[in-house]
Design a protein around this motif. Structure first.
Motif: not given
Length: 659
Positions: A269-275
């Motif tokens: 979830e965090e990586m998707t948001a940052e991406k």
């Protein structure tokens, strides 16, 4: 046979692969221990056999010497009867002697037990010879001993020379049997060793089978689970009803997998948001951005880069990035990209002209992406800047400087020339000549003033200066322009007229700016219209574009002429700064700023200026102005003609040539 061996080999490999590391270590240790023990045992047996052979050798040598000393006189006397009796008696008295052979000096056997030459000669008419060892010396008194293996067992051969009274009579050969007790003991030791070795390995194999049935299966399940975890499948679980340490290991594995699954969901979830943030940021960059890995594969590309290189809808995941670049870019970047990947350069800049998918000039910046230690290259960042407008502006500035220099130099030279003439020869000139010189100097001064004013006007319009927009009546503005240019039109024999719809409402605008727009357009029309032509200024109202939604109507202004027209290739750039059609027709002078000023003024009135032109027929410039409504929130809406209005604008050029 080969297929059977392959199957057996595959079966052994699969069976061995089922063992755990501990089992393999135990098997290896057992193999080493068993080999060491077996080696020691066989070494002991071999030592015993060596001692037995040594004893047999000594016994045979002593026995041969004793027997030779007793039979030598009989052989010397050729008393073969007594020799046979004595030899047979000796042979019967011991079981250690396997055979006894007597040979003469030439090696011919004349008597033997259990072989007799006479019996053989009588039955087969054969003659046997004794094959002595190569290193046998008949002069020596010592026996020659050797051992050889026969189907009945190992035999010790003893060759004793028969010497009597210093005369060599022949050779006595004895065959000595090994000690049966020692042989039996060595055989027993060997059999016991083999039995122990086989027993150990039977136990190892049984233990391995038990291990495979009870321990290997859970270990294999754990191994599969660990591989799945390593591959990113954190939903892996092991469900085996086992207790003890192995059961605790399986429980700990399941707990670890559950924690990793929760951690992965949170990280995703965090990586998707940052991406998403990164992709959004990159996509909004005005410049093109491309990220390559060390294999020249495209990792990231933003919409601007796709638009510049014509990559819309193209899959860039397949093949090398160089395969997708335009040929002009590929020629320039191939070597620098490989140098950047090799770490031989960190930043480079290129300026390239593209012809596909459109003609433009770009600036490309190459920068290597390094790791945290700034030692290894992780990728290449490519920034693509579209500098087509910048190049065009630079060219326009250069053209402007050239034009302004020419425009300034000519009037200044004329002014200076006439003033110097007046200063030096003023008294010699007539009043008419002095007046003509002063008028010429005044005309050249007006040219300089117009040039400076145009540059200043364009500079003010392109700045952020705000101009107040109020109610402006169209009719008085048009009449003011007609009065201003009527005399000029009459001098050029051009008809200057207007067609204004009655009762036009006021428009939202700036009077001075609109007056400048009308003046520039009418002035250009008169400049490029030949004698006998016509310049017409029209003004009429347009219906509401969206009735019932509170949007006001507009007033359309058209300036038409029957002049030389504008070529299609020039119509795209006619509103650019410093662009002059006269550069191509080579007839009239100007700064190339008039239409650019018109364009900026109309844009400040939330509208756009358009043109319809045909070479040799004429040109029509038109734009829309919003009707002034004090209480309307749409006073500053940019109104553009659509649908039927465009057709009406097109009709304007058809009407323009008519007298």
């Amino acid at each position: 046979m080969i297929e059977l061996l392959k199957k057996i080999r595959e079966l052994i490999v699969r069976w061995w692969g089922d063992f755990t590391l501990q089992t393999r270590l135990m098997a290896g240790a057992t193999l080493v221990v068993s080999l060491i023990m077996s080696g020691l045992t066989f070494w002991a047996v071999n030592t015993i056999q060596q001692d037995a052979r040594l004893n047999d050798t000594r016994f045979g040598s002593d026995l041969g010497l004793l027997l030779a000393a007793n039979v030598a006189p009989l052989v010397s006397e050729n008393n073969r009867t007594e020799l046979a009796r004595f030899s047979y008696s000796f042979y019967q008295s011991t079981s250690s002697v396997r055979y006894m052979l007597y040979a003469d000096e030439d090696g011919s056997i004349f008597f033997g037990i259990p072989f007799s030459e006479a019996a053989v000669q009588n039955s087969l008419t054969l003659r046997r010879r004794m094959q002595l060892p190569e290193d046998y010396a008949r002069n020596t008194g010592k026996p020659m001993v050797r051992q050889h293996l026969t189907p009945a067992g190992e035999v010790t051969d003893v060759f004793v020379p028969l010497n009597y009274n210093g005369k060599h009579l022949g050779v006595l050969a004895l065959g000595i049997n090994p000690n049966p007790t020692v042989v039996a003991s060595s055989h027993l030791t060997r059999d016991v060793t083999i039995a122990v070795f086989v027993s150990i390995w039977v136990m190892v194999i049984l233990g391995a089978v038990f291990n495979a049935l009870t321990i290997t299966q859970p270990i294999k399940e754990l191994l599969v689970g660990v591989k799945n975890i390593a591959a990113g499948n954190f939903r892996q679980r092991i469900d085996l009803p086992l207790g003890g340490e192995l059961g605790e290991l399986i429980y700990s594995f399941n707990d670890m997998a559950e924690r990793l699954e929760r951690y992965e969901e949170q990280n995703i979830e965090e990586m998707t948001a940052e991406k998403a943030k990164l992709e959004t940021l990159v996509s909004t960059i005005a410049d093109g951005a491309i990220l390559l890995d060390t294999s020249m594969n495209v990792v990231l590309v933003n919409p601007t880069a796709r638009r510049i290189f014509g990559w819309e809808g193209r899959d860039l995941d397949q093949g090398n990035a160089l395969d997708h670049l335009p040929s002009e870019v590929r020629v320039q970047l191939t070597r620098p990209l490989f140098q950047a990947v090799a770490g031989q350069s960190e930043g480079m800049e290129f300026r390239i002209s593209l012809h596909e998918p459109s003609v433009r000039t770009i600036r490309i910046l190459l920068n290597t992406v390094l790791d945290q230690a700034r030692e290894n290259v992780k990728g290449i960042a490519i920034t693509v800047q579209d500098i087509t407008r910048e190049v065009a502006l630079n060219e326009a500035k250069a053209q402007f400087i050239s034009n302004v220099s020419h425009e300034l130099r000519t009037p200044l030279f004329n002014i200076k020339s006439f003033i110097e003439t007046l200063h030096e020869y003023g008294e010699d000139l007539s009043d008419h000549e002095r007046q003509e010189f002063l008028e010429t100097a005044n005309h050249e001064t007006d040219r300089l003033t117009r040039l400076v004013n145009d540059v200043l006007d364009l500079s003010r319009l392109e700045s952020n200066r705000q101009y107040p927009l109020t109610s402006v009546e169209v009719v008085p503005t048009v009449e003011q322009i007609l009065r201003t240019y009527q005399l000029n039109a009459r001098d050029k024999q051009i008809e200057l007229g207007h067609e204004i719809e009655p009762d036009l409402p006021p428009v939202l605008g700036n009077y001075d700016l609109l007056l400048q727009v009308f003046g520039n357009l009418v002035g250009n029309a008169l400049k490029f219209t030949r004698a006998g032509g016509k310049v017409l200024l029209r003004a009429y109202s347009l219906p509401c574009l969206e009735a019932g939604h509170g949007r006001s109507s507009s007033i359309r202004i058209e300036v038409s002429d029957t002049g030389i027209g504008i070529a299609p290739e020039d119509q795209q750039a006619i509103f650019d700064r410093f662009f002059r059609v006269e550069n191509r027709v080579h007839t009239l002078e100007g700064t190339g700023l008039g239409l650019s000023i018109v364009k900026n003024i109309i844009e400040k009135h939330s509208s756009q200026v358009h043109l319809v032109s045909e070479v040799g027929v004429g040109t029509t410039f038109w734009f829309d102005l919003i009707v002034y409504m004090p209480d309307s929130p749409f006073s500053h809406v940019n109104t553009q003609a659509e649908g039927p209005n465009k057709e009406k604008a097109g009709d304007a050029i058809a009407l323009a040539p008519s007298p």
